[in-house]
Structures are given as C-alpha cells and as structure tokens.
Design an enzyme around this catalytic site. Structure first.
Site, PDB file in Angstrom:
ATOM      1  N   GLU A 108      12.307   6.132  53.637  1.00 58.78           N
ATOM      2  CA  GLU A 108      12.706   7.532  53.633  1.00 58.78           C
ATOM      3  C   GLU A 108      11.954   8.214  54.757  1.00 58.78           C
ATOM      4  O   GLU A 108      10.774   7.950  54.965  1.00 58.78           O
ATOM      5  CB  GLU A 108      12.341   8.217  52.309  1.00 58.78           C
ATOM      6  CG  GLU A 108      13.179   7.752  51.144  1.00 58.78           C
ATOM      7  CD  GLU A 108      12.350   7.157  50.016  1.00 58.78           C
ATOM      8  OE1 GLU A 108      12.934   6.898  48.961  1.00 58.78           O
ATOM      9  OE2 GLU A 108      11.135   6.947  50.194  1.00 58.78           O
ATOM     10  N   TYR A 120      12.865   4.286  64.152  1.00 59.46           N
ATOM     11  CA  TYR A 120      13.456   3.380  63.168  1.00 59.46           C
ATOM     12  C   TYR A 120      14.810   2.861  63.628  1.00 59.46           C
ATOM     13  O   TYR A 120      15.115   1.681  63.466  1.00 59.46           O
ATOM     14  CB  TYR A 120      13.566   4.066  61.806  1.00 59.46           C
ATOM     15  CG  TYR A 120      12.234   4.523  61.261  1.00 59.46           C
ATOM     16  CD1 TYR A 120      11.096   3.713  61.345  1.00 59.46           C
ATOM     17  CD2 TYR A 120      12.092   5.766  60.669  1.00 59.46           C
ATOM     18  CE1 TYR A 120       9.877   4.125  60.851  1.00 59.46           C
ATOM     19  CE2 TYR A 120      10.867   6.185  60.163  1.00 59.46           C
ATOM     20  CZ  TYR A 120       9.765   5.366  60.266  1.00 59.46           C
ATOM     21  OH  TYR A 120       8.552   5.785  59.774  1.00 59.46           O
TER      22      TYR A 120
END
Length: 159
Positions: A108, A120
C-alpha cells in the site's frame, strides 16, 4: 547509490533510531515502538540501511505468507533520499520474497505519493485497488499495488 551503504538485519536496538525518521516522514501516522517490536517478534523480514559510520539511513520490512508477500514499509531519512537507498531496500525485500517462494508481492502506498508509486512501477508493481481513508488520521487513500512473479520458463513460477 552514492557512497557506500550497507544493508543489515533490523534488530531491536534499531527501533529508537527509526522512530525519529518515522515521525519526520509520517507525522501522526507514524508507527509506534510497539508496532516495530511486534513486527520483529513475529519474525518478519526487516532490514536497515547503514552509512559507513553506522548511521541508520533507512529501513524496510516484509511479511511473507504462503504464496504472497506484503511490503510493510520502506523509509529513508530525508537527508539521505535520492541516493538509491529506497531502491536497494526494495530490491532486498523482493529478493527475500523470491527466496521464500512468494508468487506475488503487494503493498500500500499513499495515493498522493507519486515518487514512491513511480519507484514501485519501475519494479513491475501495478495498481490493483484503492483503500479509501486507509491512512489515519489524515484520511488519505492508499493505492494497493501488486507485482506477480515472472514465469521461469519451465511452466512454474520462480516465486
């Protein structure tokens, strides 16, 4: 990374060193000492990034369950950012997830944290959902991102 940085196992004595970084980066949403103690006591994979003089520059954690791993946190002290430390920590977590046979890695990230999302995405993470109001007390949404293992060529996942 510019300058030598060493990754090492996160130990209980590092907790006092990570708390000011938590407070600076995450404010009211920072983890408590008890949360770090719980992560370590549970045997989760936690790493620290240390400068040559032993100064703690960053830390990261991973929880691995059968077939699936979750990045718990990645944090780098502000004055050490943009040196590749977060990238090195992420690569270490992904390697551990692979060693443990995780078929996917999830995390998250704050919906308003574009730099982290770009990091990411560069490692194959893709958005798979949103957790509304996940971060409290700011009520900030969390973007859930997932990275699946790549096939090994023999019909199985390498984890």
């Amino acid at each position: 990374m510019s300058g030598p940085v060493r990754l090492d196992r996160f130990r209980w004595w590092h907790i006092d060193e990570v708390l000011p970084i938590e407070a600076d980066l995450f404010g009211a949403e920072q983890w408590s000492p008890a949360m770090f103690w719980n992560e370590l006591a549970s045997g989760h994979w936690y790493r620290v990034a240390l400068d040559v003089d032993g100064t703690l520059l960053g830390y990261a954690g991973l929880t691995v369950q059968p077939d699936e791993a979750w990045v718990q946190n990645i944090a780098v002290r502000r004055n050490a950012q943009r040196r590749g430390i977060g990238r090195a920590l992420l690569e270490d977590l992904l390697a551990e997830a692979d060693r443990r046979g995780a078929h996917s890695v999830l995390l998250e990230v704050a919906a308003d944290n574009a730099p982290a999302q770009r990091l990411y995405a560069g490692y194959g993470f893709e958005p798979v959902g949103v957790r509304r109001g996940y971060y409290q007390p700011s009520n900030t949404d969390a973007l859930v991102m997932r990275r699946d293992a790549e096939p090994t060529g023999n019909g199985t996942d390498h984890g």
